[in-house]
Design a protein around this motif. Sequence first.
Motif, PDB file in Angstrom:
ATOM      1  N   MET A   1       0.906  -1.247  -0.062  1.00  0.00           N
ATOM      2  CA  MET A   1       0.089  -0.180   0.062  1.00  0.00           C
ATOM      3  C   MET A   1       0.965   1.127   0.056  1.00  0.00           C
ATOM      4  O   MET A   1       1.798   1.349   0.851  1.00  0.00           O
ATOM      5  CB  MET A   1      -0.762  -0.089   1.233  1.00  0.00           C
ATOM      6  N   GLN A   5      -2.356   5.704  -1.345  1.00  0.00           N
ATOM      7  CA  GLN A   5      -3.790   4.678  -1.106  1.00  0.00           C
ATOM      8  C   GLN A   5      -4.145   4.707   0.394  1.00  0.00           C
ATOM      9  O   GLN A   5      -5.264   4.840   0.731  1.00  0.00           O
ATOM     10  CB  GLN A   5      -3.231   3.349  -1.354  1.00  0.00           C
ATOM     11  N   ARG A   6      -3.148   4.931   1.377  1.00  0.00           N
ATOM     12  CA  ARG A   6      -3.792   5.188   2.832  1.00  0.00           C
ATOM     13  C   ARG A   6      -4.454   6.365   3.075  1.00  0.00           C
ATOM     14  O   ARG A   6      -5.404   6.331   3.819  1.00  0.00           O
ATOM     15  CB  ARG A   6      -2.388   5.204   3.682  1.00  0.00           C
ATOM     16  N   LYS A   8      -6.273   7.920   0.818  1.00  0.00           N
ATOM     17  CA  LYS A   8      -7.586   7.737   0.241  1.00  0.00           C
ATOM     18  C   LYS A   8      -8.583   7.017   1.083  1.00  0.00           C
ATOM     19  O   LYS A   8      -9.615   7.496   1.561  1.00  0.00           O
ATOM     20  CB  LYS A   8      -7.464   7.208  -1.124  1.00  0.00           C
ATOM     21  N   TYR A   9      -7.880   6.038   1.668  1.00  0.00           N
ATOM     22  CA  TYR A   9      -8.589   4.976   2.723  1.00  0.00           C
ATOM     23  C   TYR A   9      -8.871   5.703   3.942  1.00  0.00           C
ATOM     24  O   TYR A   9     -10.102   5.480   4.608  1.00  0.00           O
ATOM     25  CB  TYR A   9      -7.838   3.512   2.909  1.00  0.00           C
ATOM     26  N   SER A  10      -8.038   6.589   4.188  1.00  0.00           N
ATOM     27  CA  SER A  10      -8.335   7.392   5.745  1.00  0.00           C
ATOM     28  C   SER A  10      -9.470   8.115   5.427  1.00  0.00           C
ATOM     29  O   SER A  10     -10.216   8.127   6.329  1.00  0.00           O
ATOM     30  CB  SER A  10      -6.889   7.863   6.131  1.00  0.00           C
ATOM     31  N   LEU A  12     -11.858   8.039   3.141  1.00  0.00           N
ATOM     32  CA  LEU A  12     -13.081   7.318   3.216  1.00  0.00           C
ATOM     33  C   LEU A  12     -13.599   6.677   4.507  1.00  0.00           C
ATOM     34  O   LEU A  12     -14.818   6.893   4.844  1.00  0.00           O
ATOM     35  CB  LEU A  12     -12.744   6.094   2.295  1.00  0.00           C
ATOM     36  N   MET A  13     -12.650   6.572   5.409  1.00  0.00           N
ATOM     37  CA  MET A  13     -13.128   5.944   6.723  1.00  0.00           C
ATOM     38  C   MET A  13     -13.371   6.996   7.418  1.00  0.00           C
ATOM     39  O   MET A  13     -14.475   6.770   8.292  1.00  0.00           O
ATOM     40  CB  MET A  13     -11.911   5.024   7.394  1.00  0.00           C
ATOM     41  N   THR A  14     -13.008   7.981   7.554  1.00  0.00           N
ATOM     42  CA  THR A  14     -13.377   9.248   8.024  1.00  0.00           C
ATOM     43  C   THR A  14     -14.765   9.761   7.581  1.00  0.00           C
ATOM     44  O   THR A  14     -15.864   9.909   8.560  1.00  0.00           O
ATOM     45  CB  THR A  14     -12.479  10.472   7.876  1.00  0.00           C
ATOM     46  N   ILE A  52      -7.824  -0.117  12.516  1.00  0.00           N
ATOM     47  CA  ILE A  52      -7.716  -0.361  10.929  1.00  0.00           C
ATOM     48  C   ILE A  52      -6.877   0.690  10.525  1.00  0.00           C
ATOM     49  O   ILE A  52      -5.943   0.456   9.860  1.00  0.00           O
ATOM     50  CB  ILE A  52      -9.068   0.005  10.427  1.00  0.00           C
ATOM     51  N   ASN A  53      -6.934   1.953  11.182  1.00  0.00           N
ATOM     52  CA  ASN A  53      -5.828   3.007  10.807  1.00  0.00           C
ATOM     53  C   ASN A  53      -4.354   2.687  10.932  1.00  0.00           C
ATOM     54  O   ASN A  53      -3.441   2.569  10.111  1.00  0.00           O
ATOM     55  CB  ASN A  53      -6.138   4.400  11.149  1.00  0.00           C
ATOM     56  N   MET A  56      -3.206  -0.202   8.767  1.00  0.00           N
ATOM     57  CA  MET A  56      -2.949   0.518   7.176  1.00  0.00           C
ATOM     58  C   MET A  56      -1.611   1.238   7.598  1.00  0.00           C
ATOM     59  O   MET A  56      -0.963   1.133   6.188  1.00  0.00           O
ATOM     60  CB  MET A  56      -4.029   1.328   6.928  1.00  0.00           C
TER      61      MET A  56
END
Length: 62
Positions: A1, A5-6, A8-10, A12-14, A52-53, A56
């Motif tokens: 990763m 990408q991290r 973007k996922y962070s 999205l998770m927020t 999860i964070n 990642m």
Amino acid sequence: MTQRQRLKYSILMTLILLGAMLGLSWLQKQGVITEQLFQYLAMGLAVIFVVINGIMRRKVKP
């Protein structure tokens, strides 16, 4: 990763967490859940997202 990408996922998770918290707040105002249950669910969600964070973060390759 990758770092991108991290990020973007962070983000999205927020947004998901914000939506969940707004949903829980709405349920509490409607009287579906109590304030105590709201607090437990909010703390549980926060812990899950922190874990999860952290996972990642370890998967990011320099």
